[in-house]
Design an enzyme around this catalytic site. Structure first.
Site, PDB file in Angstrom:
ATOM      1  N   CYS A 138     -13.746  -6.956   5.368  1.00 52.47           N
ATOM      2  CA  CYS A 138     -12.600  -7.861   5.216  1.00 52.47           C
ATOM      3  C   CYS A 138     -12.598  -8.873   6.364  1.00 52.47           C
ATOM      4  CB  CYS A 138     -11.307  -7.047   5.234  1.00 52.47           C
ATOM      5  SG  CYS A 138      -9.814  -8.063   5.268  1.00 52.47           S
TER       6      CYS A 138
ATOM      7  N   HIS B 213     -10.669   7.014  11.814  1.00 52.66           N
ATOM      8  CA  HIS B 213     -10.588   6.061  10.707  1.00 52.66           C
ATOM      9  C   HIS B 213     -11.796   5.132  10.754  1.00 52.66           C
ATOM     10  CE1 HIS B 213      -9.148   2.677   8.253  1.00 52.66           C
ATOM     11  NE2 HIS B 213      -8.354   3.562   7.668  1.00 52.66           N
TER      12      HIS B 213
ATOM     13  N   GLU C  97     -12.245   2.036  10.124  1.00 49.18           N
ATOM     14  CA  GLU C  97     -12.061   0.744  10.778  1.00 49.18           C
ATOM     15  C   GLU C  97     -12.055   0.890  12.299  1.00 49.18           C
ATOM     16  OE1 GLU C  97      -8.694  -2.694  11.246  1.00 49.18           O
ATOM     17  OE2 GLU C  97      -8.764  -1.629   9.326  1.00 49.18           O
TER      18      GLU C  97
ATOM     19  N   SER D 185      -6.459   6.671   2.357  1.00 43.22           N
ATOM     20  CA  SER D 185      -6.111   5.275   2.600  1.00 43.22           C
ATOM     21  C   SER D 185      -4.971   5.210   3.610  1.00 43.22           C
ATOM     22  CB  SER D 185      -5.683   4.592   1.293  1.00 43.22           C
ATOM     23  OG  SER D 185      -5.046   3.353   1.562  1.00 43.22           O
TER      24      SER D 185
ATOM     25  N   ASN E  76      -3.270   2.630   4.778  1.00 38.64           N
ATOM     26  CA  ASN E  76      -2.117   1.793   4.430  1.00 38.64           C
ATOM     27  C   ASN E  76      -1.275   2.432   3.325  1.00 38.64           C
ATOM     28  OD1 ASN E  76      -2.382   0.006   1.733  1.00 38.64           O
ATOM     29  ND2 ASN E  76      -4.432   0.316   2.534  1.00 38.64           N
TER      30      ASN E  76
ATOM     31  N   SER F 194      -5.542  -2.220  -1.839  1.00 37.75           N
ATOM     32  CA  SER F 194      -6.767  -2.464  -2.607  1.00 37.75           C
ATOM     33  C   SER F 194      -6.840  -1.634  -3.889  1.00 37.75           C
ATOM     34  CB  SER F 194      -7.999  -2.166  -1.730  1.00 37.75           C
ATOM     35  OG  SER F 194      -7.967  -0.828  -1.251  1.00 37.75           O
TER      36      SER F 194
END
Length: 262
Positions: free
Chosen positions: A38, A66, A68, A164, A166, A209
């Site tokens: 992203c 995580h 990210e 996920s 988020n 997403s």
């Protein structure tokens, strides 16, 4: 893990991004790569590299393990310290309190992140903030919307994966905003009909997403059980679009050129 990918294969890096070492490993093994990171995550990676070059201590707010966080940390491992919430702040140390900056995982709760930032600023008054908000706009918009949903819904259902970040945060935001109950489901089939007992209004949202087909499946499931009157809650207009990864754009151009030559 790139070592598990057969040599010469195609590997796609997810939206969460990967560390530079993963790119290097893929190149060494002659893997064809598609980088679908992203752009908002790429922005954080570039900020980490820039502040590391300026010899800042970087406090990365995020959840340990995580994808990210692993990718961002890999951009400047010698300069980054992970801060996994306000409770970690007491143990954080830096070399120079006049050269410390915070960055964050893009899929966190805005409220959760700022709580940690406030605690860090109390400990490090000269803490520098990034030039722009790191939290993904899609994540922010959904959190704002779910707060609105929680005002009227006795039950909030969040469609999203259990891994996920988020999506998990949205369940927490709904409960913090006053929803009596909130649950995360991957598919309509995971909804427990017992959740609907005594419920007149159900709030429905999804992770940033999640494919529309999964949300539509939950809407159909609810309609079959008497919740067919749907009202859309809109708190923001999203107009941002991202281009395809450059590898796919190159292939599409080549395909178009081949067709035009026929």
């Amino acid at each position: 893990v790139t070592a598990e990918v057969p040599e010469g294969s195609i590997v796609m890096f997810s939206a969460h991004g990967v560390a530079p070492t993963v790119h290097a490993e893929a190149a060494e093994r002659r893997l064809a790569t598609i980088d679908a990171t992203c752009p908002l995550v790429t922005k954080v990676h570039k900020e980490a590299v820039r502040y590391a070059k300026e010899d800042y201590d970087i406090l990365l707010i995020g959840h340990e393990g995580h994808e990210e966080v692993i990718g961002t940390s890999g951009e400047a491992p010698d300069h980054i310290t992970l801060v996994d919430g306000p409770e970690d702040v007491a143990d954080v140390t830096v070399r120079d309190e006049s050269k410390v900056v915070w960055l964050s995982q893009t899929t966190l709760s805005v409220d959760e992140t700022m709580e940690t930032v406030d605690a860090l600023k109390k400990k490090f008054p000269q803490l520098l903030s990034p030039p722009s908000d790191d939290i993904c706009y899609a994540t922010q918009n959904r959190q704002i919307a779910v707060k609105k949903l929680a005002e009227d819904a006795e039950l909030v259902i969040v469609v999203g994966s259990k891994n996920s970040s988020n999506s998990i945060r949205m369940v927490e935001v709904a409960l913090d905003a006053g929803a009596p109950a909130a649950h995360l489901v991957d598919f309509a089939e995971e909804i427990d009909e017992a959740w609907l007992e005594g419920v007149t209004t159900v709030g429905l949202t999804s992770g940033a997403s999640v494919p529309d087909v999964l949300v539509d499946g939950v809407l159909e499931w609810l309609a079959q059980r008497g919740y067919g009157d749907v009202e859309t809650v809109k708190t923001a207009e999203e107009s941002i679009t991202f281009s395809l990864p450059k590898e796919l754009r190159r292939d599409l151009r080549a395909e178009a050129a081949a067709l035009s030559a026929q």
